[in-house]
Design an enzyme around this catalytic site. Structure first.
Site, PDB file in Angstrom:
ATOM      1  N   ASP A 156       0.847  -1.196   0.000  1.00 57.28           N
ATOM      2  CA  ASP A 156       0.000   0.000   0.000  1.00 57.28           C
ATOM      3  C   ASP A 156       0.885   1.250   0.000  1.00 57.28           C
ATOM      4  O   ASP A 156       2.038   1.203   0.436  1.00 57.28           O
ATOM      5  CB  ASP A 156      -0.859   0.055   1.274  1.00 57.28           C
ATOM      6  N   ARG A 212      -1.430  -0.711  -8.540  1.00 58.70           N
ATOM      7  CA  ARG A 212      -2.823  -0.376  -8.182  1.00 58.70           C
ATOM      8  C   ARG A 212      -2.908   1.147  -8.201  1.00 58.70           C
ATOM      9  O   ARG A 212      -2.112   1.824  -7.542  1.00 58.70           O
ATOM     10  CB  ARG A 212      -3.157  -0.890  -6.787  1.00 58.70           C
TER      11      ARG A 212
HETATM   12  C1  LIG Z   1      -8.718  -1.278  -3.255  1.00 60.02           C
HETATM   13  C2  LIG Z   1      -8.289   0.068  -2.765  1.00 60.02           C
HETATM   14  C3  LIG Z   1      -7.039   0.221  -2.213  1.00 60.02           C
HETATM   15  C4  LIG Z   1      -6.602   1.456  -1.775  1.00 60.02           C
HETATM   16  N1  LIG Z   1      -5.313   1.609  -1.348  1.00 60.02           N
HETATM   17  C5  LIG Z   1      -4.867   2.850  -1.036  1.00 60.02           C
HETATM   18  C6  LIG Z   1      -3.498   3.081  -0.733  1.00 60.02           C
HETATM   19  O1  LIG Z   1      -2.662   2.177  -0.704  1.00 60.02           O
HETATM   20  N2  LIG Z   1      -3.121   4.361  -0.444  1.00 60.02           N
HETATM   21  C7  LIG Z   1      -4.010   5.415  -0.459  1.00 60.02           C
HETATM   22  O2  LIG Z   1      -3.603   6.554  -0.219  1.00 60.02           O
HETATM   23  N3  LIG Z   1      -5.314   5.198  -0.733  1.00 60.02           N
HETATM   24  C8  LIG Z   1      -5.760   3.963  -1.013  1.00 60.02           C
HETATM   25  N4  LIG Z   1      -7.080   3.788  -1.331  1.00 60.02           N
HETATM   26  C9  LIG Z   1      -8.067   4.874  -1.052  1.00 60.02           C
HETATM   27  C10 LIG Z   1      -8.202   5.823  -2.204  1.00 60.02           C
HETATM   28  O3  LIG Z   1      -7.029   6.561  -2.362  1.00 60.02           O
HETATM   29  C11 LIG Z   1      -9.381   6.786  -1.951  1.00 60.02           C
HETATM   30  O4  LIG Z   1      -9.126   7.522  -0.800  1.00 60.02           O
HETATM   31  C12 LIG Z   1     -10.725   6.120  -1.833  1.00 60.02           C
HETATM   32  O5  LIG Z   1     -10.841   5.028  -2.699  1.00 60.02           O
HETATM   33  C13 LIG Z   1     -11.854   7.111  -2.175  1.00 60.02           C
HETATM   34  O6  LIG Z   1     -11.734   7.563  -3.490  1.00 60.02           O
HETATM   35  P1  LIG Z   1     -12.656   7.074  -4.705  1.00 60.02           P
HETATM   36  O7  LIG Z   1     -11.820   6.973  -5.913  1.00 60.02           O
HETATM   37  O8  LIG Z   1     -13.343   5.818  -4.329  1.00 60.02           O
HETATM   38  O9  LIG Z   1     -13.641   8.251  -5.018  1.00 60.02           O
HETATM   39  P2  LIG Z   1     -14.588   9.171  -4.145  1.00 60.02           P
HETATM   40  O10 LIG Z   1     -14.898  10.314  -5.031  1.00 60.02           O
HETATM   41  O11 LIG Z   1     -14.027   9.432  -2.799  1.00 60.02           O
HETATM   42  O12 LIG Z   1     -15.873   8.274  -3.997  1.00 60.02           O
HETATM   43  C14 LIG Z   1     -16.749   7.945  -5.054  1.00 60.02           C
HETATM   44  C15 LIG Z   1     -18.018   7.384  -4.467  1.00 60.02           C
HETATM   45  O13 LIG Z   1     -17.699   6.174  -3.744  1.00 60.02           O
HETATM   46  C16 LIG Z   1     -18.388   6.103  -2.527  1.00 60.02           C
HETATM   47  N5  LIG Z   1     -17.428   6.207  -1.408  1.00 60.02           N
HETATM   48  C17 LIG Z   1     -16.136   6.543  -1.496  1.00 60.02           C
HETATM   49  N6  LIG Z   1     -15.540   6.512  -0.288  1.00 60.02           N
HETATM   50  C18 LIG Z   1     -16.500   6.158   0.582  1.00 60.02           C
HETATM   51  C19 LIG Z   1     -16.517   5.945   1.969  1.00 60.02           C
HETATM   52  N7  LIG Z   1     -15.442   6.117   2.720  1.00 60.02           N
HETATM   53  N8  LIG Z   1     -17.685   5.591   2.540  1.00 60.02           N
HETATM   54  C20 LIG Z   1     -18.798   5.410   1.797  1.00 60.02           C
HETATM   55  N9  LIG Z   1     -18.842   5.597   0.464  1.00 60.02           N
HETATM   56  C21 LIG Z   1     -17.715   5.954  -0.137  1.00 60.02           C
HETATM   57  C22 LIG Z   1     -19.360   7.243  -2.544  1.00 60.02           C
HETATM   58  O14 LIG Z   1     -20.554   6.831  -3.148  1.00 60.02           O
HETATM   59  C23 LIG Z   1     -18.667   8.265  -3.422  1.00 60.02           C
HETATM   60  O15 LIG Z   1     -19.543   9.186  -3.979  1.00 60.02           O
HETATM   61  C24 LIG Z   1      -7.504   2.564  -1.830  1.00 60.02           C
HETATM   62  C25 LIG Z   1      -8.755   2.419  -2.401  1.00 60.02           C
HETATM   63  C26 LIG Z   1      -9.155   1.207  -2.874  1.00 60.02           C
HETATM   64  C27 LIG Z   1     -10.502   1.094  -3.511  1.00 60.02           C
END
Ligand SMILES: Cc1cc2nc3c(=O)[nH]c(=O)nc-3n(C[C@H](O)[C@H](O)[C@H](O)COP(=O)(O)OP(=O)(O)OC[C@H]3O[C@@H](n4cnc5c(N)ncnc54)[C@H](O)[C@@H]3O)c2cc1C
Length: 282
Positions: free
Chosen positions: A109, A159
């Site tokens: 990560d 990723r």
């Molecule tokens: C498999 C995976 C691994 C990850 N690994 C890392 C990593 O190693 N380092 C890192 O910095 N980040 C990591 N992340 C987190 C990522 O960086 C984002 O902070 C997170 O995914 C929210 O961004 P989004 O692209 O989903 O979009 P957003 O615009 O935040 O969300 C889009 C939609 O998804 C839903 N949603 C998103 N987040 C939430 C929530 N918390 N609760 C409820 N609904 C929600 C809502 O419907 C929202 O409108 C990871 C994410 C995923 C999916």
């Protein structure tokens, strides 16, 4: 604390390996793969780091025994990155080495910017020795375009996510519209020049873009995967799996859930309202 624990449970798949495995089995039944994460980060002493290493070694044994389809994901600050870089490297080497003998895969990560370069340095060292290790890049960082190109050159499995840490504007893009645009730019480079990208987002627009881009460029469904976080937008990802896409759920478990849970709350105001509402409910 109890209410918070209950709330955390919607994002955390239990406190024990057994609970987590049970939840992964349910996902596997719906054709969703997993990557298990033993919650923990910012470790400051060797004893705690050693415990984390042992937890991952045991987890790697437990996966084939349980017959589940799951990789593992981990954070380098959990493996001692803030104690000593070489020490951290030795720790993660033990985990990736064991995963290699078991035919499994380890995803490193990405944490906040004080750790970005050191995380990449360790990844490059590991990658010289192992092919069963991948890394995460964050679309909100200004540096990520170059990192994608450099990592594509060594055929690293990446990723791509938006990024979850609070970063200053000289290091990170701040506007969601611009982060999304950069995500698309980076994903395009990964699809053109990278190896098996993992598109990690719950963002409908980015999911739609990925489906359209891969379809119009005749990129087969087995050349990439969608990834999502346990407990978030389950239906969207079940549908993607039913449509024939490869989908992997990031499944965190364990007792050190607070920092992970806080990041999920920060991402989504509605979650904070939900917690507060529950605090005032009998
Ligand atoms: C498999 C995976 C691994 C990850 N690994 C890392 C990593 O190693 N380092 C890192 O910095 N980040 C990591 N992340 C987190 C990522 O960086 C984002 O902070 C997170 O995914 C929210 O961004 P989004 O692209 O989903 O979009 P957003 O615009 O935040 O969300 C889009 C939609 O998804 C839903 N949603 C998103 N987040 C939430 C929530 N918390 N609760 C409820 N609904 C929600 C809502 O419907 C929202 O409108 C990871 C994410 C995923 C999916």
């Amino acid at each position: 604390m109890k209410l918070l624990t209950r709330m955390a449970r919607s994002f955390v798949a239990g406190e024990t390996v057994e609970e987590a495995i049970k939840n992964v089995r349910k996902l596997n039944e719906k054709s969703i793969m997993a990557t298990l994460d033993v919650l923990g980060e910012s470790v400051k002493d060797r004893e705690t780091a050693e415990k984390a290493v042992n937890a991952y070694l045991a987890l790697l044994d437990a996966i084939p025994k349980a017959g589940i389809n799951s990789h593992v994901s981990l954070k380098l600050t959990q493996m001692g990155l803030d104690i000593d870089t070489d020490y951290c490297c030795q720790n993660i080497d033990r985990i990736v080495g064991k995963a290699k003998t078991l035919g499994n895969f380890v995803r490193v990560d990405m944490e906040g910017t004080p750790h970005t370069q050191r995380t990449l340095d360790i990844f490059y060292r590991l990658r010289q020795k192992y092919d069963n290790v991948g890394i995460v890049l964050q679309a909100y960082l200004h540096r990520t375009g170059k990192d994608v190109r450099d990592l594509n050159n060594i055929k690293a499995k990446i990723r791509l996510c938006k990024g979850a840490y609070k970063e200053p504007p000289d290091l990170a893009i701040k506007k969601m519209k611009d982060i999304r645009a950069n995500f698309i730019l980076l994903a395009e480079t990964l699809f053109k020049e990278g190896v098996y990208p993992a598109i990690a987002t719950h963002d409908d627009r980015l999911i739609k873009w990925t489906k359209e881009y891969t379809a119009s460029n005749k990129i087969a469904n087995d050349r990439f995967e969608f990834q999502y976080l346990y407990g978030i937008r389950n239906k969207t990802f079940r549908n993607l799996a039913e449509e024939g896409y490869r989908v992997r759920c990031y499944v965190p478990f364990g007792t050190h859930w607070l920092p992970y849970f806080s990041r999920r709350l920060r991402e989504r105001k509605e979650n904070v309202f939900f917690v507060v509402k529950n605090l005032f409910r009998k």
